[in-house]
Design a protein around this motif. Structure first.
Motif, PDB file in Angstrom:
ATOM      1  N   GLY A 138       0.772  -1.238   0.000  1.00 18.20           N
ATOM      2  CA  GLY A 138       0.000   0.000   0.000  1.00 18.20           C
ATOM      3  C   GLY A 138       0.796   1.276   0.000  1.00 18.20           C
ATOM      4  N   ILE A 139       2.135   1.214  -0.020  1.00 18.35           N
ATOM      5  CA  ILE A 139       2.916   2.446  -0.091  1.00 18.35           C
ATOM      6  C   ILE A 139       3.579   2.523  -1.466  1.00 18.35           C
ATOM      7  N   PRO A 140       3.881   3.735  -1.945  1.00 24.61           N
ATOM      8  CA  PRO A 140       4.511   3.864  -3.270  1.00 24.61           C
ATOM      9  C   PRO A 140       5.834   3.106  -3.338  1.00 24.61           C
ATOM     10  N   GLU A 141       6.125   2.578  -4.506  1.00 25.05           N
ATOM     11  CA  GLU A 141       7.340   1.792  -4.696  1.00 25.05           C
ATOM     12  C   GLU A 141       8.590   2.604  -4.394  1.00 25.05           C
ATOM     13  N   GLU A 142       8.578   3.905  -4.748  1.00 30.50           N
ATOM     14  CA  GLU A 142       9.758   4.731  -4.499  1.00 30.50           C
ATOM     15  C   GLU A 142      10.051   4.839  -2.993  1.00 30.50           C
ATOM     16  N   LEU A 143       9.000   4.973  -2.193  1.00 30.48           N
ATOM     17  CA  LEU A 143       9.180   5.059  -0.745  1.00 30.48           C
ATOM     18  C   LEU A 143       9.674   3.730  -0.193  1.00 30.48           C
ATOM     19  N   TRP A 144       9.147   2.647  -0.721  1.00 24.08           N
ATOM     20  CA  TRP A 144       9.604   1.334  -0.256  1.00 24.08           C
ATOM     21  C   TRP A 144      11.077   1.107  -0.579  1.00 24.08           C
ATOM     22  N   GLN A 145      11.507   1.513  -1.747  1.00 21.77           N
ATOM     23  CA  GLN A 145      12.907   1.340  -2.121  1.00 21.77           C
ATOM     24  C   GLN A 145      13.827   2.167  -1.229  1.00 21.77           C
ATOM     25  N   LEU A 146      13.353   3.350  -0.804  1.00 19.68           N
ATOM     26  CA  LEU A 146      14.126   4.144   0.151  1.00 19.68           C
ATOM     27  C   LEU A 146      14.310   3.385   1.465  1.00 19.68           C
ATOM     28  N   CYS A 163      17.896   1.975   3.122  1.00 11.86           N
ATOM     29  CA  CYS A 163      18.387   2.425   4.425  1.00 11.86           C
ATOM     30  C   CYS A 163      18.385   1.309   5.467  1.00 11.86           C
ATOM     31  N   LEU A 164      17.729   0.199   5.170  1.00 12.54           N
ATOM     32  CA  LEU A 164      17.754  -0.975   6.051  1.00 12.54           C
ATOM     33  C   LEU A 164      18.698  -2.046   5.508  1.00 12.54           C
ATOM     34  N   ALA A 165      19.560  -1.667   4.582  1.00 10.44           N
ATOM     35  CA  ALA A 165      20.513  -2.628   4.016  1.00 10.44           C
ATOM     36  C   ALA A 165      21.453  -3.140   5.104  1.00 10.44           C
ATOM     37  N   LYS A 166      21.850  -4.413   4.964  1.00 10.99           N
ATOM     38  CA  LYS A 166      22.781  -4.992   5.937  1.00 10.99           C
ATOM     39  C   LYS A 166      24.157  -4.315   5.845  1.00 10.99           C
ATOM     40  N   ALA A 167      24.572  -3.939   4.651  1.00  9.43           N
ATOM     41  CA  ALA A 167      25.881  -3.310   4.455  1.00  9.43           C
ATOM     42  C   ALA A 167      25.769  -1.807   4.698  1.00  9.43           C
ATOM     43  N   PRO A 168      26.513  -1.245   5.643  1.00  7.79           N
ATOM     44  CA  PRO A 168      26.411   0.192   5.936  1.00  7.79           C
ATOM     45  C   PRO A 168      26.660   1.080   4.724  1.00  7.79           C
TER      46      PRO A 168
END
Length: 415
Positions: A236-244, A248-253
């Motif tokens: 239910g959220i825009p794809e662009e927001l989900w990709q953000l 930012c929750l990536a395992k690699a800093p």
């Protein structure tokens, strides 16, 4: 009951309590202030007091509209206190407890404010290390922002770093709130600015969903999920927001955005979120098998559809291996030793080397590998030769024991 804090401040009323101390409504030479009085056991630690004084310049230098400014640091007998601006409002945790989740536009506007504050802090070399809704204040006195949001300010800068001293924490203990800890902290690596981005993205996920992406259950289970599980999409959220969020929750800093980039990208999303209601999702099931099939929700005719149920997914510790779905092992979470860490923040691990064994990739390791290859080659040749001799002997034995063959001579035909 009022009490004096140093020679310039008076604490009049308790506003709240936290793990590190108590926040008081106070009065100073320039008017009302908030005074965070740290615990007595912290104030009696001379090493911590020294660190406290060393951080004074950095903390007093943080001046930004989205940061609760530290006006003074007081060291007086058993009192160790941070004197801060007084924010007339509430904290984000209180609002979440009241509303459970926020409309996407308001959630994104609040997180963009906090990202701006973090950008200012990171530019001065200050890492917060404990970004969570309890440390985000909402200014109820100022004008409303997008989606009816109040201006957000980040508070408690420096507290996590102050209490994280070798004397007070062992190598196997982690400072921070489990739900918001970046994987690299779980793996025992030093916290850098990227840990604040991971924590803030976790806060945004919580504002949208009503729960954190890796929370629930024993703290050890939560820490393990940060390293081993993938974040579950929010419908239910825009794809662009989900990709953000994913970035930012990536395992690699190194894969995460900087705070200034995150703030700008979030504000670009605000027009797409205008008027969007809060999401209608349920917290993931706490089953032990993430691959187990779930029966579909059934609703009676005329009833509203059941909230979308999301499922957590696991990623293996070792590439190519089957994901570990046994949550019982998560309760033994600890910080791995240096020899067990591999891949840094990528969340992989390796078995420790036996005593005296060469380190992989070293010269000794390469020489040993060549010797093993030569030994295996020689062994293969010997085995092949032995196999050939055995075959020849078996053939000779067969020929010696076989009956004489009939010999036929053909005579020339007579004319």
């Amino acid at each position: 009951m009022a009490r004096k804090i140093g020679s310039r401040y008076t604490a009049n009323q308790i506003l709240g309590r936290g793990s590190a101390g108590t926040v008081w409504l106070g009065e100073g030479p320039e008017g009302p202030v908030a005074v965070k009085l740290l615990r007595e056991d912290l104030a009696s630690d001379q090493e911590l007091v020294g660190r406290f004084v060393q951080e004074r310049t950095a903390l007093l230098g943080l001046d930004h509209p989205n940061v609760v400014s530290v006006r003074d640091l007081v060291v007086d007998g058993n009192d160790l206190a941070l004197v801060m601006d007084l924010v007339r409002g509430t904290d984000l945790r209180t609002r979440l407890e009241r509303e459970r989740r926020l409309a996407p536009e308001a959630a994104v506007a609040i997180v963009a404010d906090v990202a701006d504050g973090l950008a200012a802090a990171h530019a001065k070399g200050v890492v917060h290390r404990d970004v969570k809704p309890e440390n985000i204040l909402l200014d109820m006195q100022g004008p409303l922002g997008p989606g009816g949001s109040h201006r957000a300010l980040l508070t408690d800068f420096g507290v996590a770093k102050l209490i994280d001293s070798p004397k007070r924490t062992r190598a196997t203990k982690i400072i921070g709130t489990p739900d918001y800890l970046a994987p690299e902290i779980v793996e025992g690596l030093p916290p850098r600015a990227s840990v604040d981005i991971y924590a803030l993205a976790t806060v945004l996920y919580e504002l949208l969903a009503g729960f954190t992406p890796f929370g629930g259950g024993h703290p050890g289970a939560v820490l393990r999920r940060h390293v081993t599980e993938t974040v579950v999409p929010l419908p239910g959220i825009p794809e662009e927001l989900w990709q953000l969020l994913v970035q930012c929750l990536a395992k690699a800093p190194a894969s995460r955005l900087r705070a200034s980039e995150l703030a700008a990208r979030l504000r670009e999303q605000l027009p797409l979120l205008a008027g969007m209601p809060p999401l209608d999702v349920d917290e993931p099931d706490a089953d032990t098998d993430p691959d187990a099939e779930k029966p579909a929700a059934v609703t009676a005719p005329g009833e509203p559809p059941a909230p979308a149920r999301i499922r957590r997914g696991a990623v293996p510790l070792v590439p190519g291996a089957k994901p570990d779905s046994n949550r019982d092992t998560h309760t033994s979470m600890r910080v791995p030793g240096p020899d067990e860490l591999a891949g840094g923040a990528r969340g992989t691990a390796r078995a420790p080397r036996p005593a005296g064994a060469p380190r992989p990739g070293s010269a000794r390791h390469r020489v040993a590998a060549r010797r093993r290859r030569v030994t295996l080659t020689v062994a293969a040749v010997v085995l092949a030769a032995a196999a050939g001799v055995g075959t020849w002997l078996a053939t000779a034995d067969d020929d010696a024991s076989a009956p004489p063959r009939e010999t036929r001579h053909s005579a020339p035909e007579s004319p």
